[in-house]
Motif scaffolding. Structure first.
Motif, PDB file in Angstrom:
ATOM      1  N   GLY A 135       6.139  11.051  -1.590  1.00 39.51           N
ATOM      2  CA  GLY A 135       6.176   9.888  -2.471  1.00 39.51           C
ATOM      3  C   GLY A 135       7.556   9.263  -2.531  1.00 39.51           C
ATOM      4  N   GLY A 136       8.583  10.103  -2.622  1.00 40.24           N
ATOM      5  CA  GLY A 136       9.946   9.584  -2.650  1.00 40.24           C
ATOM      6  C   GLY A 136      10.323   8.866  -1.363  1.00 40.24           C
ATOM      7  N   CYS A 137       9.926   9.436  -0.209  1.00 48.27           N
ATOM      8  CA  CYS A 137      10.213   8.791   1.082  1.00 48.27           C
ATOM      9  C   CYS A 137       9.543   7.425   1.185  1.00 48.27           C
ATOM     10  CB  CYS A 137       9.769   9.696   2.224  1.00 48.27           C
ATOM     11  SG  CYS A 137      10.797  11.170   2.440  1.00 48.27           S
ATOM     12  N   LEU A 138       8.269   7.377   0.814  1.00 47.81           N
ATOM     13  CA  LEU A 138       7.562   6.091   0.864  1.00 47.81           C
ATOM     14  C   LEU A 138       8.200   5.079  -0.073  1.00 47.81           C
ATOM     15  CD1 LEU A 138       3.811   7.245   0.944  1.00 47.81           C
ATOM     16  CD2 LEU A 138       5.119   6.218   2.811  1.00 47.81           C
ATOM     17  N   GLY A 139       8.593   5.550  -1.267  1.00 48.47           N
ATOM     18  CA  GLY A 139       9.211   4.649  -2.238  1.00 48.47           C
ATOM     19  C   GLY A 139      10.555   4.111  -1.792  1.00 48.47           C
ATOM     20  N   LEU A 140      11.266   4.850  -0.969  1.00 48.53           N
ATOM     21  CA  LEU A 140      12.553   4.376  -0.452  1.00 48.53           C
ATOM     22  C   LEU A 140      12.385   3.511   0.795  1.00 48.53           C
ATOM     23  CD1 LEU A 140      14.714   7.607  -0.864  1.00 48.53           C
ATOM     24  CD2 LEU A 140      14.880   5.506  -2.210  1.00 48.53           C
TER      25      LEU A 140
ATOM     26  N   THR B 139       0.838  -1.202   0.000  1.00 48.25           N
ATOM     27  CA  THR B 139       0.000   0.000   0.000  1.00 48.25           C
ATOM     28  C   THR B 139       0.871   1.250   0.000  1.00 48.25           C
ATOM     29  OG1 THR B 139      -1.786  -1.163   1.156  1.00 48.25           O
ATOM     30  CG2 THR B 139      -1.791   1.245   1.260  1.00 48.25           C
ATOM     31  N   ALA B 140       1.970   1.226   0.761  1.00 48.69           N
ATOM     32  CA  ALA B 140       2.887   2.367   0.797  1.00 48.69           C
ATOM     33  C   ALA B 140       3.514   2.600  -0.576  1.00 48.69           C
ATOM     34  CB  ALA B 140       3.970   2.138   1.846  1.00 48.69           C
ATOM     35  N   CYS B 141       3.883   1.522  -1.256  1.00 48.84           N
ATOM     36  CA  CYS B 141       4.468   1.657  -2.594  1.00 48.84           C
ATOM     37  C   CYS B 141       3.450   2.228  -3.583  1.00 48.84           C
ATOM     38  CB  CYS B 141       4.969   0.297  -3.092  1.00 48.84           C
ATOM     39  SG  CYS B 141       6.468  -0.269  -2.271  1.00 48.84           S
ATOM     40  N   ALA B 142       2.220   1.728  -3.519  1.00 50.94           N
ATOM     41  CA  ALA B 142       1.173   2.237  -4.402  1.00 50.94           C
ATOM     42  C   ALA B 142       0.899   3.711  -4.120  1.00 50.94           C
ATOM     43  CB  ALA B 142      -0.104   1.418  -4.229  1.00 50.94           C
ATOM     44  N   ALA B 143       0.889   4.093  -2.834  1.00 55.52           N
ATOM     45  CA  ALA B 143       0.675   5.498  -2.468  1.00 55.52           C
ATOM     46  C   ALA B 143       1.804   6.365  -3.006  1.00 55.52           C
ATOM     47  CB  ALA B 143       0.586   5.632  -0.951  1.00 55.52           C
TER      48      ALA B 143
ATOM     49  N   GLY C  87       1.005  -5.344 -12.474  1.00 57.72           N
ATOM     50  CA  GLY C  87       0.836  -4.813 -11.120  1.00 57.72           C
ATOM     51  C   GLY C  87      -0.084  -5.690 -10.292  1.00 57.72           C
ATOM     52  N   PHE C  88      -1.189  -6.149 -10.889  1.00 56.48           N
ATOM     53  CA  PHE C  88      -2.091  -7.069 -10.191  1.00 56.48           C
ATOM     54  C   PHE C  88      -1.389  -8.397  -9.915  1.00 56.48           C
ATOM     55  CE2 PHE C  88      -5.360  -4.220 -11.854  1.00 56.48           C
ATOM     56  CZ  PHE C  88      -6.280  -4.208 -10.813  1.00 56.48           C
ATOM     57  N   LEU C  89      -0.645  -8.891 -10.888  1.00 60.91           N
ATOM     58  CA  LEU C  89       0.044 -10.169 -10.714  1.00 60.91           C
ATOM     59  C   LEU C  89       1.074 -10.091  -9.599  1.00 60.91           C
ATOM     60  CD1 LEU C  89       0.397 -13.047 -11.742  1.00 60.91           C
ATOM     61  CD2 LEU C  89       2.036 -12.184 -13.425  1.00 60.91           C
ATOM     62  N   MET C  90       1.766  -8.971  -9.498  1.00 60.16           N
ATOM     63  CA  MET C  90       2.748  -8.807  -8.430  1.00 60.16           C
ATOM     64  C   MET C  90       2.084  -8.817  -7.061  1.00 60.16           C
ATOM     65  SD  MET C  90       5.404  -5.939  -9.888  1.00 60.16           S
ATOM     66  CE  MET C  90       6.754  -6.401 -10.983  1.00 60.16           C
ATOM     67  N   ARG C  91       0.901  -8.230  -6.963  1.00 55.16           N
ATOM     68  CA  ARG C  91       0.162  -8.279  -5.701  1.00 55.16           C
ATOM     69  C   ARG C  91      -0.136  -9.728  -5.310  1.00 55.16           C
ATOM     70  NH1 ARG C  91      -1.663  -3.506  -8.149  1.00 55.16           N
ATOM     71  NH2 ARG C  91      -1.999  -1.738  -6.725  1.00 55.16           N
ATOM     72  N   ALA C  92      -0.523 -10.525  -6.291  1.00 57.53           N
ATOM     73  CA  ALA C  92      -0.861 -11.919  -6.009  1.00 57.53           C
ATOM     74  C   ALA C  92       0.376 -12.757  -5.686  1.00 57.53           C
ATOM     75  CB  ALA C  92      -1.601 -12.524  -7.205  1.00 57.53           C
ATOM     76  N   MET C  93       1.528 -12.367  -6.219  1.00 60.12           N
ATOM     77  CA  MET C  93       2.743 -13.145  -6.012  1.00 60.12           C
ATOM     78  C   MET C  93       3.409 -12.860  -4.675  1.00 60.12           C
ATOM     79  SD  MET C  93       4.514 -12.729  -9.776  1.00 60.12           S
ATOM     80  CE  MET C  93       6.089 -13.356  -9.173  1.00 60.12           C
ATOM     81  N   ILE C  94       3.291 -11.622  -4.198  1.00 58.18           N
ATOM     82  CA  ILE C  94       4.142 -11.195  -3.084  1.00 58.18           C
ATOM     83  C   ILE C  94       3.830 -11.940  -1.789  1.00 58.18           C
ATOM     84  CG2 ILE C  94       2.700  -9.262  -2.276  1.00 58.18           C
ATOM     85  CD1 ILE C  94       5.353  -7.666  -2.045  1.00 58.18           C
TER      86      ILE C  94
ATOM     87  N   TYR D 244       8.183  -3.283  -8.708  1.00 56.02           N
ATOM     88  CA  TYR D 244       6.859  -2.679  -8.853  1.00 56.02           C
ATOM     89  C   TYR D 244       6.968  -1.158  -8.944  1.00 56.02           C
ATOM     90  CZ  TYR D 244       2.179  -1.052  -7.605  1.00 56.02           C
ATOM     91  OH  TYR D 244       0.966  -0.393  -7.579  1.00 56.02           O
ATOM     92  N   LEU D 245       7.761  -0.575  -8.049  1.00 57.94           N
ATOM     93  CA  LEU D 245       7.935   0.880  -8.059  1.00 57.94           C
ATOM     94  C   LEU D 245       8.554   1.358  -9.370  1.00 57.94           C
ATOM     95  CD1 LEU D 245       9.199   1.494  -4.424  1.00 57.94           C
ATOM     96  CD2 LEU D 245       7.157   2.516  -5.439  1.00 57.94           C
ATOM     97  N   GLY D 246       9.589   0.668  -9.811  1.00 56.25           N
ATOM     98  CA  GLY D 246      10.242   1.061 -11.053  1.00 56.25           C
ATOM     99  C   GLY D 246       9.302   0.974 -12.244  1.00 56.25           C
ATOM    100  N   MET D 247       8.552  -0.105 -12.305  1.00 59.23           N
ATOM    101  CA  MET D 247       7.632  -0.305 -13.420  1.00 59.23           C
ATOM    102  C   MET D 247       6.518   0.732 -13.409  1.00 59.23           C
ATOM    103  SD  MET D 247       5.389  -3.708 -14.287  1.00 59.23           S
ATOM    104  CE  MET D 247       4.343  -3.428 -12.842  1.00 59.23           C
ATOM    105  N   GLN D 248       5.950   1.007 -12.229  1.00 60.37           N
ATOM    106  CA  GLN D 248       4.842   1.955 -12.140  1.00 60.37           C
ATOM    107  C   GLN D 248       5.294   3.390 -12.395  1.00 60.37           C
ATOM    108  OE1 GLN D 248       1.614   1.181 -11.890  1.00 60.37           O
ATOM    109  NE2 GLN D 248       2.185  -0.975 -11.920  1.00 60.37           N
ATOM    110  N   LEU D 249       6.487   3.738 -11.940  1.00 60.62           N
ATOM    111  CA  LEU D 249       6.998   5.081 -12.213  1.00 60.62           C
ATOM    112  C   LEU D 249       7.292   5.248 -13.704  1.00 60.62           C
ATOM    113  CD1 LEU D 249       9.330   5.620  -9.122  1.00 60.62           C
ATOM    114  CD2 LEU D 249       7.109   6.686  -9.568  1.00 60.62           C
ATOM    115  N   ALA D 250       7.802   4.181 -14.324  1.00 60.19           N
ATOM    116  CA  ALA D 250       8.014   4.229 -15.771  1.00 60.19           C
ATOM    117  C   ALA D 250       6.678   4.370 -16.497  1.00 60.19           C
ATOM    118  CB  ALA D 250       8.746   2.978 -16.237  1.00 60.19           C
TER     119      ALA D 250
END
Length: 314
Positions: free
Chosen positions: A113-118, A70-74, A164-171, A139-145
């Motif tokens: 956003g940068g703080c949460l991403g780190l 959730t933090a990464c998505a935010a 992104g959905f698949l990564m949620r299911a995998m993690i 996930y962060l790299g892909m979504q920012l791209a």
């Protein structure tokens, strides 16, 4: 008076940002899209499928993974809204977003956003495992791209949102060290593509030639192509699930009924019911479709019950 003379008087002024509502924290929370957090429940998918959901360790790890994802998505939402602030101010709906409205300053959105991403991947490496941290970083790299450029690339935009959905299911499986079945990945991946492309198709149908009313990339897709994608994805998802369920059919069990195989009926009915909304062009956010349609929600509950009985070998 000529038409040319009156045109400047009729030209509407550029819509101004609405007045600020609430404080900075409320604005940051709204920018984090709390309604979208329900998607992160997918982190329990792999442990639930493996029947490893209810131990204290599993629940603790999954709760932690849910918070970190959730933090990464935010973080992605904050950076996206900061980047698109100027364009959003000219949009009839998006101008109400806190960053566009001035409730959250653009530098603040970038900073938070940068703080949460780190912090999220770092916390995952410390509290979970390197695999979880690597997946969150990917996930962060892909979504920012995606925010910067990939959302403007045909087909790639569908692949990124689906991943992104698949990564949620995998993690969840990675956090608990659960091997991920190839059928699980196929079913989840194409199921996500089905819902994503159905949503895009619905947006394209509702656009009805009104270019600029929604995401610009839709003007480059045809409704026929998007229909083909969601129909193909639905078929592969159903086939993958059936093969997954039947693969377990040769294993001796002591349950009253072959619940895993019977769950195929509920799964197929759910896909068929969802396809009704896709075909009508009314398939918006997946969670909204499921929660607003009682029949689909009921079918989903029946599927959950059947699969739960299969896992419990009851």
């Amino acid at each position: 008076m000529t038409e040319a003379a009156v045109l400047p008087q009729r030209t509407p002024q550029e819509p101004s940002a609405p007045p600020r509502k609430g404080g900075l924290l409320a604005g940051l929370l709204r920018t984090a899209r709390p309604r979208q957090w329900v998607k992160n429940i997918l982190v329990v998918a792999a442990p639930a499928a493996a029947g490893q959901l209810f131990s204290r360790h599993a629940l603790t790890q999954l709760a932690l993974v849910f918070v970190l994802f959730t933090a990464c998505a935010a973080a992605v939402y904050l950076v996206n809204d900061a980047r698109d602030a100027e364009a959003d101010r000219a949009h009839p709906t998006k101008r109400h977003r806190p960053v566009a409205a001035g409730q959250v300053a653009v530098p603040v959105a970038y900073a938070v956003g940068g703080c949460l991403g780190l912090l999220a991947p770092a916390a995952a490496a410390w509290l979970c495992s390197p695999a979880v941290a690597a997946l969150l970083t990917a996930y962060l790299g892909m979504q920012l791209a995606y925010c910067v450029s990939l959302k403007h690339v045909l087909v790639v935009d569908l692949a990124v949102v689906t991943t992104g959905f698949l990564m949620r299911a995998m993690i969840g499986g990675l956090a608990l060290g659960i091997p991920l079945s190839r059928w699980f990945l196929i079913t989840t991946g194409f199921g996500a593509l089905f819902m994503v492309s159905a949503k895009r198709y619905s947006e394209a149908v509702q656009m009805a030639g009104n270019a600029g009313a929604t995401r610009a990339l839709l003007t480059e897709y045809t409704t026929g192509y998007l229909r083909f994608v969601w129909q193909l994805a639905a078929g592969v998802a159903v086939l993958g699930y059936c093969l997954w369920a039947m693969e377990e059919g040769g294993v001796p069990h002591t349950s009253v009924l072959p619940w895993r195989q019977l769950s195929m009926v509920a799964f197929i009915l759910a896909v068929l019911r969802y396809a009704v909304f896709a075909d009508r062009g009314t398939a918006g956010e997946p969670e909204d479709v499921v929660l607003r349609d009682r029949a689909l929600a009921l079918i989903g509950l029946v599927w959950v019950a059947m699969y739960g009985l299969a896992v419990a070998n009851w």
